[in-house]
Design a protein around this motif. Structure first.
Motif, short mmCIF file in Angstrom:
data_model
loop_
_atom_site.label_atom_id
_atom_site.label_comp_id
_atom_site.label_asym_id
_atom_site.label_seq_id
_atom_site.Cartn_x
_atom_site.Cartn_y
_atom_site.Cartn_z
N PRO A 24 0.85 -1.20 0.00
CA PRO A 24 0.00 0.00 0.00
C PRO A 24 0.88 1.24 0.00
O PRO A 24 2.06 1.19 0.35
CB PRO A 24 -0.80 -0.13 1.31
CG PRO A 24 -0.05 -1.11 2.14
CD PRO A 24 0.68 -2.02 1.22
N PRO A 25 0.33 2.39 -0.40
CA PRO A 25 1.14 3.61 -0.58
C PRO A 25 1.88 4.05 0.68
O PRO A 25 2.91 4.72 0.58
CB PRO A 25 0.10 4.66 -0.99
CG PRO A 25 -1.03 3.88 -1.56
CD PRO A 25 -1.07 2.60 -0.81
N SER A 26 1.40 3.68 1.82
CA SER A 26 2.05 4.13 3.05
C SER A 26 3.31 3.35 3.38
O SER A 26 4.04 3.70 4.30
CB SER A 26 1.08 4.02 4.23
OG SER A 26 0.68 2.67 4.41
#
Lengths: 252, 196
Positions: free
Chosen positions: A182-184
């Motif tokens: 995920p982007p995080s």
């Protein structure tokens, strides 16, 4: 109990699997039998290793504070005084609160692991080959894999890792099947020496379950393990959580 | 000196001087492994595991003077206490069943934040131990699992498996001996404990 009877019991004794009477008989025999004492020492060392098969698990957060309160009470009792009525200073395990510097999470490699680490190999290490290139370049290749099926919620099944240590003092790192994060989150590559701090080498993300294959101009001599962690992506600080995902031992 | 640089043995020496900060550091280092072991042995009973870990760390605090660094590491000493306490509790309650967590392969989940150095070392050691246990004949492996993780005595295991007690004694002893050889060859000999 005869020597032979005690010897037969040593495995069970090492595993806490004897009755109290049997335990006392074994201990009495050990006082005078060097042979049994030596064998039991060997078996007990295996007993100690078995604990490593348990998966680490966070205890209830209140346990830390309760234990510190109990040892404070012990101190007061030993000093012959009533425990002072005051809040026990308990540091917040998250490091965000607390009135004394006890609670910062600070786990480290036990010293014995440094000592034996050079000879350890990761579970998935199954292959060490020496490839000789056309120009006389040699490459020692080591393989590894994920440390668990799921790490920080990321399914790593199918991921593989390979590290090539080349004679020209470069190191090739190749991962296949790494899941998209995920982007995080992002991947962080580490070289971990036998002694000393881990060396951060690279941070990256993958956009599909593609091959990540990079040469790094770093000499891997002295490096014990190449590790890949899942971490907060750049710009997502300051929560520097690190989750070990993949490891390759270079000492297989 | 920052706490990361303090050796376990130095911290135990400070426990003898009744240094509660040293106790807190040791707790932070080993509470997760201790709780994980107790939790598994006590069949996922978190409250019972919490009790066991509390008793073990109090023993560490109260018996620090008896620690002999030439005989074991702090970690193995502490985990031995955890194991003894968990076995005591299992026998007291008389309600043991085989721990069900799989031993083979990788753990299903490892999603807690870690110190990279420690986790690498621990996971490598665990994988070697898992291999050593997995390399045993099933009968020996089963006997060791029932004794170590479920806290059964040799006579209980014999009854459960329907074999003579002498057979179980032999499986436990020979199985551990084989594991020892395997771990030696893997360079994981560890500290040979003084049995006296």
């Amino acid at each position: 109990m005869t020597h032979d009877e005690v010897a037969d019991l040593l495995g069970a004794y090492a595993l806490d699997a004897v009755s109290r009477d049997e335990g006392e008989a074994v201990e009495a025999h050990l006082e005078t039998c060097r042979e049994c004492s030596e064998e039991l020492g060997q078996l007990l060392s295996v007993h100690d290793h078995l604990a490593m098969l348990a998966v680490e698990r966070e205890p209830p957060p209140e346990l830390r504070g309760r234990l510190l309160a109990l040892v404070e009470e012990d101190l007061a009792r030993e000093a012959g005084i009533r425990a002072p009525i005051r809040p026990v200073a308990v540091a917040d395990p998250t490091g965000t609160a607390g009135s004394r510097p006890l609670g910062r999470r600070s786990r480290r490699v036990p010293p014995m692991l440094y000592g034996v680490g050079g000879a350890l190999a990761v579970a998935a290490v199954i292959l060490i080959v020496v490839l000789v290139g056309r120009k006389g370049l040699t490459t020692n290749t080591y393989t590894g894999g994920p440390v668990a099926h799921v790490v920080h919620g990321i399914d790593l099944r199918g991921a593989t890792a390979q590290v090539g240590v080349r004679s020209d003092q470069t190191t090739e790192v190749r991962f296949t099947g790494l899941p998209v994060l995920p982007p995080s989150l992002a991947y962080e590559l580490w070289f971990i020496p036998a002694a000393g701090k881990p060396i951060p080498v690279d941070g990256f993300v993958v956009r599909s379950r593609q091959v990540w294959d990079r040469p790094y101009p770093r000499d891997a001599s002295g490096i014990q393990t190449v590790a890949l962690t899942i971490e907060r992506a750049p710009g997502r600080w300051p929560t520097p959580g690190k989750y070990l995902a993949v490891a390759v031992s270079l000492k297989g | 000196m920052v706490e990361e640089e303090l050796r376990d043995e130095d911290l135990v020496a400070r426990l003898r001087e009744r240094d509660t900060a040293a106790f807190a550091i040791l707790y932070d280092r080993y509470s997760r492994l201790s709780f994980g072991l107790a939790y598994r042995m006590l069949r996922d009973d978190a409250a019972a595991a919490e009790d066991v870990v509390q008793e073990a760390f109090l023993s560490l605090w109260r018996q620090a003077a008896s620690f002999r660094p030439d005989r074991s590491t702090v970690r193995t000493w502490l985990l031995s206490i955890v194991h003894h306490r968990a076995v005591d509790r299992l026998r007291r309650e008389g309600s043991r069943e085989m721990a069900s967590a799989p031993l083979e392969g990788l753990p299903e989940q490892a999603d807690d934040r870690v110190n990279v150095e420690q986790e690498v070392g621990a996971s490598l050691e665990a994988s070697r131990v898992r291999q050593a246990l997995g390399a045993l004949p099933p009968d020996q492996r089963r006997a060791i699992e029932l004794a170590y993780f479920a806290g059964h005595s040799h006579s209980e295991i014999a009854r459960m498996l329907g074999v003579p007690i002498g057979t179980i004694k032999g499986r436990l002893r020979i199985g551990l001996q084989k594991m020892r050889v395997f771990l030696d060859q893997a360079g994981l000999e560890g500290a040979v404990r003084d049995a006296r």
